[in-house]
Scaffold this active site. Sequence first.
Site, PDB file in Angstrom:
ATOM      1  N   SER A  72     -14.126   9.686  35.951  1.00 14.19           N
ATOM      2  CA  SER A  72     -12.935  10.273  35.338  1.00 14.19           C
ATOM      3  C   SER A  72     -13.036  10.202  33.832  1.00 14.19           C
ATOM      4  O   SER A  72     -13.788   9.401  33.272  1.00 14.19           O
ATOM      5  CB  SER A  72     -11.673   9.534  35.805  1.00 14.19           C
ATOM      6  OG  SER A  72     -11.642   8.220  35.279  1.00 14.19           O
ATOM      7  N   LYS A  73     -12.237  11.029  33.163  1.00 11.08           N
ATOM      8  CA  LYS A  73     -12.220  11.088  31.708  1.00 11.08           C
ATOM      9  C   LYS A  73     -11.810   9.746  31.104  1.00 11.08           C
ATOM     10  O   LYS A  73     -12.228   9.391  30.000  1.00 11.08           O
ATOM     11  CB  LYS A  73     -11.259  12.186  31.259  1.00 11.08           C
ATOM     12  CG  LYS A  73     -11.233  12.441  29.760  1.00 11.08           C
ATOM     13  CD  LYS A  73     -12.515  13.101  29.291  1.00 11.08           C
ATOM     14  CE  LYS A  73     -12.449  13.480  27.830  1.00 11.08           C
ATOM     15  NZ  LYS A  73     -13.693  14.051  27.337  1.00 11.08           N
ATOM     16  N   ARG A  74     -11.000   8.991  31.836  1.00 10.20           N
ATOM     17  CA  ARG A  74     -10.503   7.720  31.303  1.00 10.20           C
ATOM     18  C   ARG A  74     -11.618   6.729  31.039  1.00 10.20           C
ATOM     19  O   ARG A  74     -11.466   5.806  30.249  1.00 10.20           O
ATOM     20  CB  ARG A  74      -9.485   7.105  32.264  1.00 10.20           C
ATOM     21  CG  ARG A  74      -8.178   7.876  32.355  1.00 10.20           C
ATOM     22  CD  ARG A  74      -7.150   7.107  33.173  1.00 10.20           C
ATOM     23  NE  ARG A  74      -7.612   6.913  34.539  1.00 10.20           N
ATOM     24  CZ  ARG A  74      -7.435   7.790  35.505  1.00 10.20           C
ATOM     25  NH1 ARG A  74      -6.853   8.941  35.257  1.00 10.20           N
ATOM     26  NH2 ARG A  74      -7.854   7.535  36.733  1.00 10.20           N
TER      27      ARG A  74
END
Length: 496
Positions: free
Chosen positions: A259-261
Amino acid sequence: MTVRTRFAPSPTGYLHIGGLRTALYNYLFAKARGGTFVLRVEDTDQSRSVDGAVDNMLRSLEWAGIVPDEGVLMQDGVQSEVGAYGPYTQSQRLERYRVQVRRLIESGDAYYCFCDAERLQAVRAAQQAAKQPPMYDGHCRGIASEEAEKRVREGASYVVRLAVPRGETIVIDDEVRGRITVETDTIDDQVLLKSDGFPTYHLASVVDDHEMRITHVIRGEEWLPSTPKHILLYRAFGWDAPRFAHVPLLLNPDRSKLSKRQGDVAVEDYKEKGFLPQALVNFVALLGWNPGKGETQEIFTMEELQERFSLHDVNASGAVCDLSRLRWFNMQHIKRMNPQQLVEAALPFLQTQEFFRVADERYTHSEYLYRVAAVVRERLETLAEFGVEQAAYFFARPEISDVNMLRWKKNTDEETRAALSHALTVLRAIPEDEWTREAIERELMEAAGEKRGDLLWPVRVALTGAKRSPSPFECAWVLGKEETLERIVQAIDTIA
């Protein structure tokens, strides 16, 4: 059978690295079999569409060397459609979906549903309280067709749902996961046509794949629960289903879903950081696929991947996206480049650096840059390092503010000055037309004798102003005789 695969992204942002892998596997599978790779845009969820997203995805794919044979593609920098089965953008195919939905309603394989959001929320809440899987309860399934048609004519808001048969077993022979069976009692009456008249993914993808003659659907495993619904749709339409292959999820090192996180996930991010397209493709290809039992090859060109790729060698388990491995792949592919190729690839990064923009012309002409590339190539992990961490001293004469850097171990100023003066004499004696790495190394090594550090360390620091750099022989060869001598004289003058 002529193989036809497709990549069908939604225009919701940048191309995700997982999307790149899906596109790559479809591309490789088609190319390995002399087939056709189609790109289709699935933009039926208009609320999530982002302006410019399609252009960005197409440019990212083109950068990676994955160019569609058919569908939506870039031609001379302009987005266009090519092929006999268009339109290839779903928002331009709405009437086709309505026609097919009408077929399903007339055959009894789909029905109108008039339930409002409040009722659906209440049903879901009750099911959750009873610890039951949330599914539509079939409330509108029993409405007589005449009554349903009457409500539609009167303007009632509705969706169209798939009438899933009960008490049956759906069999999926997945190219990656083998045989999978699903009981229809566990399958929801999926919405096929939304209240805004747009199809859901389920209806649109089945209709499009059939009409575009897709033979193999290769997609992420998150779509595996939807596959039984798609098979039911193929059956309802009387169409042959394509072969399905569901590739594993991409995972973070902690095995959570990528994920981007937790870091960069867009192809654009890697491009901007100086990763080569061939390295990213090589890395992504091996996130789930391996060339076969007993094979040890890790570095592949696109052509080699096309020759070797097989769905039978794709693993079913999740693939960890380890960015340290990507940096290693990038370094290996940089090493394979000749100096001219490396300069062409790295030049955009060099041009962003102030020291390069103000550098003397002797530092920016092609032949000089090729020499720099030949020296730094073995040390680069990314193209961005060409002019920042690894080579800045090749474009601006360093200022040695700390004289202690010039000293080898506990050598005195006198010993350091003497070493530099000796090196200066030796290098001056090398004729201009014999200024090669080999000649410089031969003469300096002979002059240094057994105490190599005493001579070579101050020379290297004088040339680069850095504690870590290529050898003094390589640096002197790149800089040329005149600049090398001037930098050594400057270093001697620095010592009090």
